[in-house]
Design an enzyme around this catalytic site. Structure first.
Site, mmCIF file in Angstrom:
data_model
loop_
_atom_site.group_PDB
_atom_site.id
_atom_site.type_symbol
_atom_site.label_atom_id
_atom_site.label_comp_id
_atom_site.label_asym_id
_atom_site.label_seq_id
_atom_site.Cartn_x
_atom_site.Cartn_y
_atom_site.Cartn_z
ATOM 1 N N THR A 185 0.989 -1.546 -0.011
ATOM 2 C CA THR A 185 -0.263 -0.131 -0.129
ATOM 3 C C THR A 185 0.952 1.153 -0.229
ATOM 4 O O THR A 185 1.950 1.196 0.585
ATOM 5 C CB THR A 185 -0.881 0.008 1.569
ATOM 6 O OG1 THR A 185 -0.388 -0.141 2.562
ATOM 7 C CG2 THR A 185 -1.285 -1.270 1.529
ATOM 8 N N GLU A 330 -5.805 -3.945 -0.034
ATOM 9 C CA GLU A 330 -5.966 -5.398 0.308
ATOM 10 C C GLU A 330 -7.077 -5.901 0.156
ATOM 11 O O GLU A 330 -7.891 -7.083 0.562
ATOM 12 C CB GLU A 330 -6.170 -4.580 2.055
ATOM 13 C CG GLU A 330 -5.543 -4.295 3.024
ATOM 14 C CD GLU A 330 -4.881 -2.345 2.260
ATOM 15 O OE1 GLU A 330 -5.365 -2.153 1.561
ATOM 16 O OE2 GLU A 330 -4.477 -2.421 3.240
ATOM 17 N N LYS A 438 -13.928 16.575 11.088
ATOM 18 C CA LYS A 438 -14.445 16.406 12.076
ATOM 19 C C LYS A 438 -14.880 18.007 12.244
ATOM 20 O O LYS A 438 -14.020 18.995 13.531
ATOM 21 C CB LYS A 438 -14.182 15.695 12.970
ATOM 22 C CG LYS A 438 -13.785 14.863 12.885
ATOM 23 C CD LYS A 438 -13.345 13.689 13.487
ATOM 24 C CE LYS A 438 -13.327 12.010 13.075
ATOM 25 N NZ LYS A 438 -11.893 12.291 11.750
ATOM 26 N N TRP A 443 -19.546 15.235 10.817
ATOM 27 C CA TRP A 443 -18.909 14.940 10.280
ATOM 28 C C TRP A 443 -19.014 15.790 8.256
ATOM 29 O O TRP A 443 -20.408 16.090 8.276
ATOM 30 C CB TRP A 443 -18.575 13.845 9.895
ATOM 31 C CG TRP A 443 -18.857 12.694 10.649
ATOM 32 C CD1 TRP A 443 -17.761 13.348 11.897
ATOM 33 C CD2 TRP A 443 -18.147 11.358 10.521
ATOM 34 N NE1 TRP A 443 -16.913 11.776 12.793
ATOM 35 C CE2 TRP A 443 -17.525 11.134 12.271
ATOM 36 C CE3 TRP A 443 -18.515 10.538 9.604
ATOM 37 C CZ2 TRP A 443 -17.353 10.134 12.199
ATOM 38 C CZ3 TRP A 443 -18.488 8.868 9.606
ATOM 39 C CH2 TRP A 443 -17.841 8.772 11.020
HETATM 40 P P1 ADP Z 1 -3.328 4.027 -1.087
HETATM 41 O O1 ADP Z 1 -4.784 4.943 -1.823
HETATM 42 O O2 ADP Z 1 -3.172 4.126 -0.286
HETATM 43 O O3 ADP Z 1 -2.266 3.334 -1.841
HETATM 44 P P2 ADP Z 1 -5.341 2.051 -2.067
HETATM 45 O O4 ADP Z 1 -5.183 1.852 -3.585
HETATM 46 O O5 ADP Z 1 -5.444 0.329 -2.004
HETATM 47 O O6 ADP Z 1 -4.240 2.327 -1.331
HETATM 48 O O7 ADP Z 1 -6.585 2.689 -2.042
HETATM 49 C C1 ADP Z 1 -7.630 2.417 -2.039
HETATM 50 C C2 ADP Z 1 -8.506 3.720 -1.072
HETATM 51 O O8 ADP Z 1 -8.902 4.475 -2.308
HETATM 52 C C3 ADP Z 1 -10.025 3.267 -1.103
HETATM 53 O O9 ADP Z 1 -9.683 2.693 0.800
HETATM 54 C C4 ADP Z 1 -10.516 4.674 -0.574
HETATM 55 O O10 ADP Z 1 -10.594 5.204 0.400
HETATM 56 C C5 ADP Z 1 -9.680 5.392 -2.251
HETATM 57 N N1 ADP Z 1 -10.805 4.481 -3.277
HETATM 58 C C6 ADP Z 1 -10.627 3.588 -3.826
HETATM 59 N N2 ADP Z 1 -11.544 3.907 -4.923
HETATM 60 C C7 ADP Z 1 -12.083 4.707 -4.706
HETATM 61 C C8 ADP Z 1 -13.408 5.312 -5.681
HETATM 62 N N3 ADP Z 1 -14.138 4.662 -6.315
HETATM 63 N N4 ADP Z 1 -14.131 5.994 -4.877
HETATM 64 C C9 ADP Z 1 -13.814 7.027 -3.730
HETATM 65 N N5 ADP Z 1 -12.507 6.193 -3.189
HETATM 66 C C10 ADP Z 1 -11.742 5.053 -3.219
#
Ligand code: ADP
Length: 539
Positions: A185, A330, A438, A443
Site C-alpha cells: 500500500t 487489500e 470533524k 462530520w
Molecule cells: P492507497 O490509496 O493507500 O495507495 P489503495 O490504492 O489501496 O491505497 O486505495 C484504496 C482507497 O482508495 C480506498 O480505501 C478508498 O479510500 C479509495 N478509493 C478507491 N476507489 C474509490 C472510489 N471509487 N471512490 C472513492 N474512494 C475510492
C-alpha cells in the site's frame, strides 16, 4: 460421494496457458520506454513468459522467492507477471515514484531476490543498489547495452536471459494456495504494508471481478490498462484479459491526455481503466488533439471518487459510459462496481445516471457491511454512515510478514473508509476516515465538497482538507486548480450555496497551480494538510 469431479489448481500459469492456446493470435500492443509501439500476440507473451520462468529456475531462484519489478505498463512487464507467478515465484510490483528510502524499505522488507527494471530506472537503482540487502540479480528489461552495463555491475539483460531458453517449459502444477504476487500500500502514514495474493485469490478475482456486472471484459474488447501495473496488479486487467483473450494495450510511460487520446484512436480501444485524474487529462487531450475516441465504449474509473460532472461530459460529448468502481490493495482490488439492476430499467436517463454516481454494489465473492466505532452493525438504509468493512474470496487476512491477522474478531477487514449502503447494496464512499472533517463534532465529507468544486465550470481540480480551527476543531478548506483565470474564491464559495448545509460550506478556497499527486495519480492530501492545516489559525 458416488461420483467425482476433477480438482484443478487455480493458478496464474493456467491463465496464460489458456491465452496461449485459445487466443494466441490476439494482439498485445505495447508502447515501449523508447517510445516505439510494438505489436505482439498472446501467443508471444505465453512463449516468452515460459522462457522467463525457465531462466529464473536456471538462476537458482527458489519457489516463492520474491522478484521485484520497477517498470511501466509494457510487454516485458506483462511477461514478467506470468513468467514469475506462473513459474512459482512471487511477482512484487514496486511503485517507481516512491521516495528512495521507501523503495529501499520495500525491497528489503520483501526480501526481493531479483529486480527487473525498465531502462528509465537504471540511474536510480544504480545509486541505491548498495542498500538492497537481498537482491542477487538486477535484470534490465531490454537488450544488451554497454552504457547500462557500465552503471550497474553484474547487471543481466532480459532479452539475453530469454534468448538462452526455449518455450517448451511446462507450467508447474502449483498448489493454488501458494503466493503469486505482492503489492505494498502507498503508506501515506508510516511504512508501506505488503499484501501478498495467492494464485487462488488472484484467479477468483479474475473470474469474480470480470462478471457481466463487474468489469465485463470479453474477447472482442480492446482494453487499455492505464492503471499502472505497479498499482494493485493493474486492477487485475492482465489476468482478466488473458482469461478472456481480449486485445490488451499497454501505454508505457506517457499517460498525458494527448498521448492516451492518440493511442485510443490508433488501437481502437473499447474499454479503458484508470483513476479520475487520468480521465480529466484525457478530456483535455481529446480537445487538444482533435481525436474522437470513436471506438471507446466505456471507461472503468476508480481509486478515488469520480467527479460526477465527468459522467455527462463523457456520455454527451464522446458517447462513453463511465463505470465507477471501488476497491483497495487489500481487496485485490475490486470490491464494488456500479451497474444498474433490472428494476432501474424504467428510470429515465438522468435518474439512472444519478444512481451510478456512487461506488456501486458488491459482486458475487464479496460481502460488505458498515459498523459504528464500537463495532455494532449499522442499517443499510442509504443514510446511516459507518466504517466500511469487507470480506470475500479475494480480501486480505494478514499483511505480509505481519504475523497477526488484520481482521476483526468475526473475520471482516476494516477498510478505513466511511460509507453508506442502501437497501439494494449500493455503497457510497463518504470519505476516508483519516480525511473526513470533524467540525464541532459533526462530520463533513471531503468527497462531497470536492465534487461540488469540480462541478464549477472554471475549476479543473479540487481537494478538501480539514484545517485546524480554534472554535470548531476542524473546518473545511478547499485547495483548487483553476481552469479559467477569472474564477475567484468568492465565486467558488458562492457555488456551494444551496448545495450543502450552510455550516458545511468551506471557510476558505486557496487556488494553486497544481495538486500534489502520488504515484498512482491520487491527490496526496497529507501533503496538503501539512501545508495548509494552519491556514485558519494564521488569519
Ligand atoms: P492507497 O490509496 O493507500 O495507495 P489503495 O490504492 O489501496 O491505497 O486505495 C484504496 C482507497 O482508495 C480506498 O480505501 C478508498 O479510500 C479509495 N478509493 C478507491 N476507489 C474509490 C472510489 N471509487 N471512490 C472513492 N474512494 C475510492
Amino acid at each position: 460421494m458416488l461420483g467425482k469431479m476433477m480438482h484443478k489448481q487455480l493458478t496464474i500459469g493456467s491463465l496464460i496457458e489458456h491465452a496461449g492456446r485459445f487466443h494466441s493470435s490476439t494482439t498485445v500492443t505495447s508502447v515501449e520506454t523508447s517510445g516505439e509501439t510494438e505489436h505482439v500476440t498472446w501467443g508471444d507473451i505465453d512463449a516468452n513468459a515460459r522462457k522467463l520462468a525457465a531462466a529464473l529456475g536456471r538462476l537458482g531462484i527458489v519457489q516463492s522467492a520474491r522478484c521485484g519489478t520497477i517498470a511501466w505498463n509494457n510487454r516485458r512487464h506483462l511477461e514478467i507477471y506470468f513468467g514469475v507467478s506462473g513459474g512459482g515465484y512471487v511477482c512484487h510490483t514496486i511503485n517507481p515514484r516512491l521516495k528512495p528510502e521507501q523503495l529501499i524499505y520495500i525491497i528489503n522488507h520483501a526480501e526481493d531476490q531479483v529486480l527487473f527494471i525498465d531502462t528509465t530506472f537504471v540511474p536510480a537503482v544504480a545509486q541505491l543498489r548498495a542498500q538492497f540487502t537481498t537482491v542477487q540479480h538486477i535484470v534490465v528489461m531490454g537488450s544488451k547495452d554497454a552504457d547500462i552495463a557500465a552503471q550497474i555491475e553484474g547487471v543481466l539483460f532480459y532479452d539475453d536471459l530469454l534468448d538462452a531458453e526455449t518455450a517448451d517449459y511446462d507450467w508447474p502444477d502449483l498448489d493454488e494456495n501458494l503466493p503469486s504476487s505482492l503489492c505494498y500500500t502507498s503508506g501515506t502514514t508510516g511504512n508501506p504494508k505488503g499484501v501478498e495474493y495467492t494464485h487462488r485469490t488472484s484467479v477468483l478475482h479474475t473470474i469474480g471481478g470480470n462478471q457481466p456486472d463487474g468489469l465485463a471484459l470479453r474477447a472482442r474488447d480492446t482494453v487499455l490498462a492505464v492503471v499502472p501495473m505497479f498499482h494493485v496488479n493493474a486492477w487485475g486487467t492482465p489476468y482478466m484479459t488473458a482469461a478472456v483473450g481480449a486485445k490488451l494495450v499497454l501505454p508505457g510511460p506517457h499517460l498525458d491526455g494527448a498521448s492516451l487520446a492518440k493511442l485510443i484512436d490508433a488501437e481502437k480501444v473499447t474499454v479503458a481503466l484508470g483513476v479520475p485524474t487520468i480521465w480529466m487529462g484525457l478530456l483535455q487531450g481529446l480537445e487538444e488533439t482533435g481525436c474522437t475516441a470513436e471506438s471507446l465504449e466505456r471507461t472503468i474509473v476508480g481509486g478515488s471518487a469520480l467527479p460526477t460532472v465527468m459522467i455527462p461530459t463523457f456520455r454527451d460529448k464522446y458517447g462513453v459510459d463511465l463505470v465507477h468502481a471501488w476497491g483497495m490493495t487489500e481487496t485485490s482490488p475490486i470490491g464494488t462496481l456500479n451497474q444498474l439492476l433490472q428494476k432501474h430499467n424504467e428510470l429515465d436517463a438522468e435518474a439512472q445516471a444519478k444512481l451510478r454516481e456512487g461506488q456501486g454494489r458488491p459482486m458475487y465473492g464479496i460481502d460488505l457491511r458498515i459498523v459504528d466505532d464500537g463495532g455494532a452493525i449499522l442499517p443499510h438504509d442509504g443514510e446511516t454512515q459507518g466504517n466500511l468493512q469487507i470480506c470475500g474470496h479475494w480480501v486480505i487476512d494478514s499483511y505480509f510478514r505481519a504475523g497477526e491477522t488484520a481482521l476483526t474478531e468475526d473475520g471482516w477487514f476494516d477498510t478505513g473508509d466511511v460509507a453508506t449502503i442502501d437497501g439494494d447494496g449500493y455503497m457510497i464512499i463518504r470519505d476516508r476516515s483519516k480525511d473526513i472533517i470533524k467540525s464541532g463534532g459533526e462530520w463533513i465529507s471531503t468527497v462531497e465538497l470536492e465534487d461540488i468544486a469540480m462541478s464549477h465550470p472554471d475549476v479543473a481540480q479540487a481537494a478538501a482538507i480539514a484545517a485546524k480551527h480554534p472554535k470548531w476543531d476542524e473546518r473545511p478548506v478547499v485547495i483548487a486548480v483553476k481552469r479559467s483565470a477569472d474564477v475567484t474564491e468568492a465565486d467558488l464559495l458562492a457555488h456551494y450555496q444551496g448545495k450543502v448545509a450552510s455550516w458545511q460550506i468551506p471557510d476558505r478556497v486557496v487556488f494553486v497551480e497544481s495538486l500534489p499527486l502520488g504515484g498512482t495519480g491520487k491527490v496526496q492530501k497529507n501533503t496538503l494538510r501539512e501545508r495548509y492545516e494552519g491556514i485558519l489559525l494564521d488569519s
